[in-house]
Design a protein around this motif. Structure first.
Motif, PDB file in Angstrom:
ATOM      1  N   PRO A 263       0.748  -1.329   0.209  1.00 48.13           N
ATOM      2  CA  PRO A 263      -0.030   0.143   0.202  1.00 48.13           C
ATOM      3  C   PRO A 263       0.823   1.272   0.044  1.00 48.13           C
ATOM      4  O   PRO A 263       0.258   2.271  -0.492  1.00 48.13           O
ATOM      5  N   ASP A 264       1.978   1.097   0.489  1.00 47.33           N
ATOM      6  CA  ASP A 264       2.818   2.362   0.668  1.00 47.33           C
ATOM      7  C   ASP A 264       3.194   2.869  -1.075  1.00 47.33           C
ATOM      8  O   ASP A 264       3.297   4.041  -1.219  1.00 47.33           O
ATOM      9  N   HIS A 265       3.545   1.756  -1.950  1.00 45.10           N
ATOM     10  CA  HIS A 265       3.683   2.204  -3.169  1.00 45.10           C
ATOM     11  C   HIS A 265       2.623   2.004  -4.107  1.00 45.10           C
ATOM     12  O   HIS A 265       2.945   2.383  -5.457  1.00 45.10           O
ATOM     13  N   LEU A 266       1.416   1.497  -3.693  1.00 49.96           N
ATOM     14  CA  LEU A 266       0.074   1.385  -4.440  1.00 49.96           C
ATOM     15  C   LEU A 266       0.549   0.578  -5.779  1.00 49.96           C
ATOM     16  O   LEU A 266       0.016   0.681  -6.682  1.00 49.96           O
ATOM     17  N   ASN A 267       1.214  -0.535  -5.352  1.00 46.34           N
ATOM     18  CA  ASN A 267       1.481  -1.497  -6.332  1.00 46.34           C
ATOM     19  C   ASN A 267       1.439  -3.126  -5.834  1.00 46.34           C
ATOM     20  O   ASN A 267       1.183  -3.154  -4.827  1.00 46.34           O
ATOM     21  N   ALA A 268       0.962  -3.871  -6.732  1.00 50.53           N
ATOM     22  CA  ALA A 268       0.863  -5.450  -6.370  1.00 50.53           C
ATOM     23  C   ALA A 268       1.531  -6.346  -7.332  1.00 50.53           C
ATOM     24  O   ALA A 268       1.940  -5.794  -8.512  1.00 50.53           O
ATOM     25  N   GLY A 269       1.457  -7.488  -7.183  1.00 53.77           N
ATOM     26  CA  GLY A 269       2.144  -8.455  -8.212  1.00 53.77           C
ATOM     27  C   GLY A 269       1.718  -9.778  -7.771  1.00 53.77           C
ATOM     28  O   GLY A 269       1.120 -10.163  -6.773  1.00 53.77           O
ATOM     29  N   ALA A 270       2.548 -10.696  -8.366  1.00 54.07           N
ATOM     30  CA  ALA A 270       2.331 -12.291  -8.168  1.00 54.07           C
ATOM     31  C   ALA A 270       3.675 -12.693  -7.801  1.00 54.07           C
ATOM     32  O   ALA A 270       4.816 -12.075  -7.690  1.00 54.07           O
ATOM     33  N   PHE A 271       3.405 -14.060  -6.888  1.00 50.08           N
ATOM     34  CA  PHE A 271       4.606 -14.573  -6.352  1.00 50.08           C
ATOM     35  C   PHE A 271       4.336 -15.795  -6.176  1.00 50.08           C
ATOM     36  O   PHE A 271       3.231 -16.535  -6.066  1.00 50.08           O
ATOM     37  N   THR A 272       5.472 -17.044  -6.295  1.00 51.62           N
ATOM     38  CA  THR A 272       5.413 -18.312  -6.072  1.00 51.62           C
ATOM     39  C   THR A 272       6.513 -18.659  -5.360  1.00 51.62           C
ATOM     40  O   THR A 272       7.574 -18.250  -5.317  1.00 51.62           O
ATOM     41  N   SER A 273       6.255 -19.547  -4.287  1.00 51.19           N
ATOM     42  CA  SER A 273       7.557 -20.011  -3.337  1.00 51.19           C
ATOM     43  C   SER A 273       7.379 -21.639  -3.130  1.00 51.19           C
ATOM     44  O   SER A 273       6.331 -22.049  -3.072  1.00 51.19           O
ATOM     45  N   TYR A 274       8.490 -22.088  -2.938  1.00 47.37           N
ATOM     46  CA  TYR A 274       8.716 -23.336  -2.179  1.00 47.37           C
ATOM     47  C   TYR A 274       9.175 -23.129  -0.896  1.00 47.37           C
ATOM     48  O   TYR A 274      10.309 -22.438  -0.737  1.00 47.37           O
ATOM     49  N   ILE A 275       8.695 -23.977   0.192  1.00 43.64           N
ATOM     50  CA  ILE A 275       9.397 -23.837   1.522  1.00 43.64           C
ATOM     51  C   ILE A 275       9.711 -25.407   1.742  1.00 43.64           C
ATOM     52  O   ILE A 275       8.722 -26.184   1.680  1.00 43.64           O
ATOM     53  N   LEU A 276      10.753 -25.571   1.922  1.00 43.52           N
ATOM     54  CA  LEU A 276      11.389 -27.105   2.062  1.00 43.52           C
ATOM     55  C   LEU A 276      12.327 -27.350   3.196  1.00 43.52           C
ATOM     56  O   LEU A 276      12.929 -26.070   3.613  1.00 43.52           O
ATOM     57  N   HIS A 277      12.339 -28.542   3.617  1.00 42.49           N
ATOM     58  CA  HIS A 277      13.273 -28.898   4.803  1.00 42.49           C
ATOM     59  C   HIS A 277      14.214 -29.878   4.483  1.00 42.49           C
ATOM     60  O   HIS A 277      13.918 -30.989   3.694  1.00 42.49           O
ATOM     61  N   ALA A 278      15.355 -29.881   4.966  1.00 41.81           N
ATOM     62  CA  ALA A 278      16.503 -30.703   4.568  1.00 41.81           C
ATOM     63  C   ALA A 278      17.597 -30.934   5.677  1.00 41.81           C
ATOM     64  O   ALA A 278      18.219 -29.546   5.660  1.00 41.81           O
ATOM     65  N   ASP A 279      18.055 -31.816   6.168  1.00 40.02           N
ATOM     66  CA  ASP A 279      18.917 -31.813   7.051  1.00 40.02           C
ATOM     67  C   ASP A 279      19.106 -30.683   8.075  1.00 40.02           C
ATOM     68  O   ASP A 279      20.241 -29.951   8.316  1.00 40.02           O
ATOM     69  N   GLY A 280      17.936 -30.730   8.848  1.00 39.17           N
ATOM     70  CA  GLY A 280      18.169 -29.487   9.806  1.00 39.17           C
ATOM     71  C   GLY A 280      18.129 -28.057   9.229  1.00 39.17           C
ATOM     72  O   GLY A 280      18.436 -27.125  10.180  1.00 39.17           O
ATOM     73  N   ARG A 281      17.776 -28.047   8.196  1.00 42.03           N
ATOM     74  CA  ARG A 281      17.690 -26.434   7.579  1.00 42.03           C
ATOM     75  C   ARG A 281      16.252 -26.333   6.902  1.00 42.03           C
ATOM     76  O   ARG A 281      15.837 -27.141   6.268  1.00 42.03           O
ATOM     77  N   ARG A 282      15.730 -25.061   6.913  1.00 43.11           N
ATOM     78  CA  ARG A 282      14.538 -24.747   6.485  1.00 43.11           C
ATOM     79  C   ARG A 282      14.659 -23.865   5.271  1.00 43.11           C
ATOM     80  O   ARG A 282      15.661 -22.650   5.341  1.00 43.11           O
ATOM     81  N   TYR A 283      14.304 -24.106   3.920  1.00 46.78           N
ATOM     82  CA  TYR A 283      14.663 -23.111   2.939  1.00 46.78           C
ATOM     83  C   TYR A 283      13.314 -22.468   2.384  1.00 46.78           C
ATOM     84  O   TYR A 283      12.314 -23.144   2.537  1.00 46.78           O
ATOM     85  N   LEU A 284      13.481 -21.241   1.869  1.00 47.25           N
ATOM     86  CA  LEU A 284      12.422 -20.444   0.991  1.00 47.25           C
ATOM     87  C   LEU A 284      13.044 -20.256  -0.288  1.00 47.25           C
ATOM     88  O   LEU A 284      14.065 -19.374  -0.340  1.00 47.25           O
ATOM     89  N   LEU A 285      12.392 -20.652  -1.286  1.00 50.68           N
ATOM     90  CA  LEU A 285      12.765 -20.163  -2.691  1.00 50.68           C
ATOM     91  C   LEU A 285      11.615 -19.696  -3.080  1.00 50.68           C
ATOM     92  O   LEU A 285      10.338 -20.068  -3.108  1.00 50.68           O
ATOM     93  N   ASP A 286      11.935 -18.476  -3.659  1.00 56.36           N
ATOM     94  CA  ASP A 286      10.688 -17.506  -4.044  1.00 56.36           C
ATOM     95  C   ASP A 286      11.011 -16.831  -5.332  1.00 56.36           C
ATOM     96  O   ASP A 286      12.283 -16.269  -5.654  1.00 56.36           O
ATOM     97  N   MET A 287       9.909 -16.778  -6.080  1.00 54.77           N
ATOM     98  CA  MET A 287      10.035 -15.834  -7.327  1.00 54.77           C
ATOM     99  C   MET A 287       8.967 -14.946  -7.317  1.00 54.77           C
ATOM    100  O   MET A 287       7.634 -15.184  -7.263  1.00 54.77           O
ATOM    101  N   GLU A 288       9.163 -13.418  -7.240  1.00 49.30           N
ATOM    102  CA  GLU A 288       8.180 -12.583  -7.117  1.00 49.30           C
ATOM    103  C   GLU A 288       8.214 -11.815  -8.645  1.00 49.30           C
ATOM    104  O   GLU A 288       9.408 -11.397  -9.259  1.00 49.30           O
TER     105      GLU A 288
END
Length: 314
Positions: A263-288
């Motif tokens: 709302p500060d910039h009056l814009n918007a868009g799309a995104f897609t994300s993967y949230i994955l877990h592996a060997d004691g680590r949490r990942y976010l992969l994101d395309m905006e």
């Protein structure tokens, strides 16, 4: 010896063909004069797929021509679907597999050709799957090989990411915007045009916490606010976000698809994300994606193709 000669001729013929052309997400529908075009319209409506972000968008772009006008550049299209009343009316090179006739590299290299018989055709979901697979393959070839004459896949980037405990094949068309391994955050950007910007981000945290869908959405929102440039007011539109269980290379987690707004910039868009877990680590992969008032589906899919190359482990 005769077999080798025939094989050599076939290889020579294929190698002499030009690469397939036309829209990456386009499907050319070729129909015979006796085909009921009302049935063709119903077929295309039934096999169309959709992606919902800011708006509902079609996955496929259909165009059509008759068999009589199917010539010239039309024969070099990337994906072609023949619709006929009888098998004899389909091109001879198509081979039937479970009710759908198929062939590759018929008139151009990198080309997928399909054929069906109306009105008895019923494998709608399978046809949609095959067309989407062709779309993915054409888009992947474009992302990793067609921006310029040199290969766009970036092995040196894969090697640099392996030192951080994971890898992903990020095309050279994405320039590095933020490299902060100590904070567990990287971002690459691609300026498609003056009106279109793609942000590809990787965030990781060393913990064993398994998020539920609501927590997954909140984490994605928090990462954007904290790490994305000028995005402190970013939020995920809860009414439009879809969270599905997801598995990638034996890693389990969530796949997010939705809309972001600021709302500060009056814009918007799309995104897609993967949230994955592996060997004691949490990942976010994101395309905006920022592409105001224009299609976002191809760039959402571009994100999926790139993020699908992710592997955990050094």
């Amino acid at each position: 010896m005769k077999y080798l000669s025939v094989l050599f001729i076939l290889i020579l013929l294929v190698s002499c063909r030009s690469p397939a052309t036309g829209p990456v997400k386009g499907i050319l529908v070729v129909y015979g004069s006796g085909v009921d075009f009302g049935l063709v319209d119903e077929l295309l409506e039934d096999i169309q797929l959709h992606v919902t972000t800011v708006d509902i968008e079609n996955v496929f772009n259909f165009s059509s021509c008759t068999e009589e006008t199917f010539r010239g550049d039309l024969k070099s299209r990337r994906t072609i679907l023949f619709v006929a009343e009888q098998e004899e009316q389909l091109p001879d090179m198509l081979q039937q597999i479970d009710g759908i006739y198929q062939a590759n590299n018929v008139w151009a290299t990198g080309q997928d050709v399909y054929g069906i018989i109306l009105p008895e055709f019923t494998q709608l979901a399978e046809l949609s799957r095959l067309l989407e697979r062709s779309y993915n393959e054409h888009l992947s070839a474009y992302i990793y090989g067609s921006f310029v004459s040199t290969q766009m896949s970036s092995p040196e980037r894969i090697d640099s990411l392996r030192t951080l405990g994971f890898s992903m094949d990020i095309p050279k068309s994405y320039h590095l915007s933020d490299w902060d391994p100590d904070a567990g955050f990287l971002q690459y950007q691609r300026f498609v045009s003056d009106d279109c910007l793609l942000l590809l981000s990787i965030r990781w945290i060393d913990d064993d916490i398994v998020l539920n869908p609501g927590e997954a959405v909140l984490w994605r929102e928090t990462v954007a606010r904290h790490y994305f440039y000028n995005a402190a007011a970013d939020s995920v539109d809860r009414s439009r976000v879809v969270v599905d269980q997801f598995e990638l290379h034996d890693l389990r987690g969530w796949k997010l698809l939705g809309m972001w707004r600021n709302p500060d910039h009056l814009n918007a868009g799309a995104f897609t994300s993967y949230i994955l877990h592996a060997d004691g680590r949490r990942y976010l992969l994101d395309m905006e994606i920022f592409h105001e008032h224009r299609e976002k589906e191809p760039y959402i899919r571009e994100g999926w193709i790139i993020m699908n190359t992710f592997f955990a482990g050094g």
